[in-house]
Scaffold this motif. Sequence first.
Motif, PDB file in Angstrom:
ATOM      1  N   ALA A 182      -3.273   4.781   2.075  1.00  0.00           N
ATOM      2  CA  ALA A 182      -2.066   4.678   1.255  1.00  0.00           C
ATOM      3  C   ALA A 182      -1.583   3.235   1.169  1.00  0.00           C
ATOM      4  O   ALA A 182      -1.179   2.758   0.093  1.00  0.00           O
ATOM      5  N   CYS A 202      -5.013   8.141   6.713  1.00  0.00           N
ATOM      6  CA  CYS A 202      -4.194   8.366   5.516  1.00  0.00           C
ATOM      7  C   CYS A 202      -3.185   7.244   5.308  1.00  0.00           C
ATOM      8  O   CYS A 202      -2.943   6.820   4.174  1.00  0.00           O
ATOM      9  N   GLU A 203      -2.613   6.748   6.407  1.00  0.00           N
ATOM     10  CA  GLU A 203      -1.655   5.645   6.292  1.00  0.00           C
ATOM     11  C   GLU A 203      -2.347   4.380   5.816  1.00  0.00           C
ATOM     12  O   GLU A 203      -1.802   3.634   4.984  1.00  0.00           O
ATOM     13  N   LYS A 205      -1.261   0.896  -2.252  1.00  0.00           N
ATOM     14  CA  LYS A 205       0.004   0.241  -2.593  1.00  0.00           C
ATOM     15  C   LYS A 205      -0.194  -1.264  -2.702  1.00  0.00           C
ATOM     16  O   LYS A 205       0.304  -1.911  -3.645  1.00  0.00           O
ATOM     17  N   HIS A 222       1.713   6.093  -4.276  1.00  0.00           N
ATOM     18  CA  HIS A 222       2.088   7.357  -3.614  1.00  0.00           C
ATOM     19  C   HIS A 222       0.864   8.114  -3.106  1.00  0.00           C
ATOM     20  O   HIS A 222       0.851   9.341  -3.072  1.00  0.00           O
ATOM     21  N   ALA A 223      -0.166   7.363  -2.685  1.00  0.00           N
ATOM     22  CA  ALA A 223      -1.433   7.987  -2.296  1.00  0.00           C
ATOM     23  C   ALA A 223      -1.343   8.780  -0.993  1.00  0.00           C
ATOM     24  O   ALA A 223      -2.118   9.709  -0.781  1.00  0.00           O
ATOM     25  N   TYR A 224      -0.385   8.440  -0.129  1.00  0.00           N
ATOM     26  CA  TYR A 224      -0.319   9.123   1.168  1.00  0.00           C
ATOM     27  C   TYR A 224      -0.193  10.628   0.990  1.00  0.00           C
ATOM     28  O   TYR A 224      -0.866  11.404   1.684  1.00  0.00           O
TER      29      TYR A 224
END
Length: 270
Positions: free
Chosen positions: A189, A185-186, A193, A141-143
């Motif tokens: 993330a 950011c994408e 994942k 859930h890093a985004y």
Amino acid sequence: MVEKIFHTSFGDIRYWVNAAGEARPWLVFLPGLTADHRLFDKQIEYFEGKYNCLVWDAPAHGGSRPFRLEFYMDQLTEYLHSIFEREGVDRPALIGQSLGGYIAQAYIRRFSGTVRGFVSIDSAPLSRDYFAGGELALLKHAYWIYRPIPWELLVKLGATGTAQSEYGRGLMEGMMRVYSPKEYCELAAHGYKLLSLAVEAHGNREPDCPVLLLCGKKDGAGSSKRYNRAWTKKTGFRLVWLEGAGHNSNTDAPERVNELIEIFIKENSR
């Protein structure tokens, strides 16, 4: 170094090759998440001509864009293997920084017995044993951790958080600025994942080749120092702490990193 392109159904992968001679060992450099081939400029400058060298911009990184964010660890190792076959890369030493170190370990597991050695630079073990369940869940859930941060602040944090030297910080900032804020950011993330899923799938295996662990004494990214302490304690792999270096320690202490890599290669080329 000669720039080349490997075509896939998701996009093109750019990589660079220097062939020093058929009898020379291969060194393959794998940059970390959001970094590109420039992360290893100081290493390529030193080793080019002495060894066969290959460095890539991983899919969706640097010049390997646009690239659909639908790949996972198995695809990355398959892409690498196909590039190795194309270039005649035999028994390479894999030198991976951060995420590049995880990719190297996944490759070693999948293509067991084909790797000369593995140098981990500010990376960590891929083995499931070292990770708490909560850590893996958070990685998915890093985004929403990255996206609310203003872009200029994120760039500043990215540069100062990964490097201690002026050179290293400037390089990291330059590599970050090739992306738009949303794209960065994408990508970050997706990388976290990808890592989380790879750890869950990897089991408790360790590399089946000689291993050298390098870690900056001032590495403040994640829990790299904690993981490396646990890694060397469990396996006996040699761990070298790099004075004054951060997470991108090969940019902060390039001479020492180059020296250690060269000694390692010579020890494992007999």
